[in-house]
Write a protein that holds these residues in place. Structure first.
Motif, PDB file in Angstrom:
ATOM      1  N   LEU A 292     -22.445-119.117 -24.956  1.00 19.27           N
ATOM      2  CA  LEU A 292     -21.784-120.348 -25.136  1.00 19.27           C
ATOM      3  C   LEU A 292     -21.174-119.896 -23.754  1.00 19.27           C
ATOM      4  N   GLU A 293     -21.213-121.584 -22.887  1.00 24.62           N
ATOM      5  CA  GLU A 293     -20.105-122.239 -21.856  1.00 24.62           C
ATOM      6  C   GLU A 293     -18.633-122.076 -22.084  1.00 24.62           C
ATOM      7  N   THR A 294     -18.270-121.230 -21.092  1.00 25.77           N
ATOM      8  CA  THR A 294     -16.512-121.641 -21.219  1.00 25.77           C
ATOM      9  C   THR A 294     -16.031-122.465 -19.743  1.00 25.77           C
ATOM     10  N   ASP A 295     -14.824-122.528 -19.913  1.00 29.31           N
ATOM     11  CA  ASP A 295     -14.276-123.310 -18.306  1.00 29.31           C
ATOM     12  C   ASP A 295     -14.048-122.210 -17.839  1.00 29.31           C
ATOM     13  N   ASP A 296     -13.926-122.381 -16.607  1.00 31.90           N
ATOM     14  CA  ASP A 296     -13.483-121.755 -15.681  1.00 31.90           C
ATOM     15  C   ASP A 296     -12.220-120.212 -15.528  1.00 31.90           C
ATOM     16  N   GLN A 297     -11.198-121.015 -16.973  1.00 33.48           N
ATOM     17  CA  GLN A 297     -10.573-120.206 -17.748  1.00 33.48           C
ATOM     18  C   GLN A 297     -10.825-119.372 -18.718  1.00 33.48           C
ATOM     19  N   GLY A 298     -11.856-119.600 -18.920  1.00 33.39           N
ATOM     20  CA  GLY A 298     -12.536-118.878 -20.278  1.00 33.39           C
ATOM     21  C   GLY A 298     -12.816-119.007 -21.368  1.00 33.39           C
ATOM     22  N   TYR A 299     -12.182-120.198 -21.562  1.00 35.12           N
ATOM     23  CA  TYR A 299     -12.262-120.716 -22.863  1.00 35.12           C
ATOM     24  C   TYR A 299     -13.434-121.440 -23.486  1.00 35.12           C
ATOM     25  N   LEU A 300     -13.752-121.914 -23.911  1.00 31.10           N
ATOM     26  CA  LEU A 300     -15.341-122.252 -24.637  1.00 31.10           C
ATOM     27  C   LEU A 300     -14.510-123.086 -24.383  1.00 31.10           C
TER      28      LEU A 300
END
Length: 109
Positions: free
Chosen positions: A10-18
């Motif tokens: 599952l992809e996340t943003d640069d801060q680790g949020y889905l």
């Protein structure tokens, strides 16, 4: 960065949020482990509250609204209680562990 959950990455943003919410409990377990959080019933209570708020409003609450909402569920909840569960910040780390996208603005509505 991404999380491997039930055989999927599952992809996340640069801060680790889905990027998209995931409502499977395994996602919470995987992300909590990555955040060095040992899940307790108290964590699950907050996770379920945040997921309900996300489903109802399309985003998670600000810390102030989160605190108010949680005290409606459990009157003894205060700031310290929530920070003990999510030391980086309940309105930021809570949604991340709950497998939800990054909160709006300063932690939601």
């Amino acid at each position: 960065m991404g999380y491997h959950i039930n055989g999927l990455e599952l992809e996340t943003d640069d801060q680790g949020y889905l990027l998209e919410p995931v409502f499977e409990d395994e996602a919470v377990r995987v992300i909590a482990l990555a955040e060095n959080i040992e899940l307790t019933d108290a964590h699950w209570e907050v996770v379920n509250y945040l997921r309900d708020q996300y489903r109802e409003h399309g985003h998670t609450p600000s810390f102030r609204n989160m605190l108010k909402g949680m005290t409606d569920i459990r009157p003894e909840v205060d700031s310290k209680y929530l920070y003990d569960l999510f030391p980086i910040g309940p309105a930021k780390q809570g949604p991340k562990v709950a497998a939800l996208p990054q909160p709006l603005g300063k932690g939601g509505y």
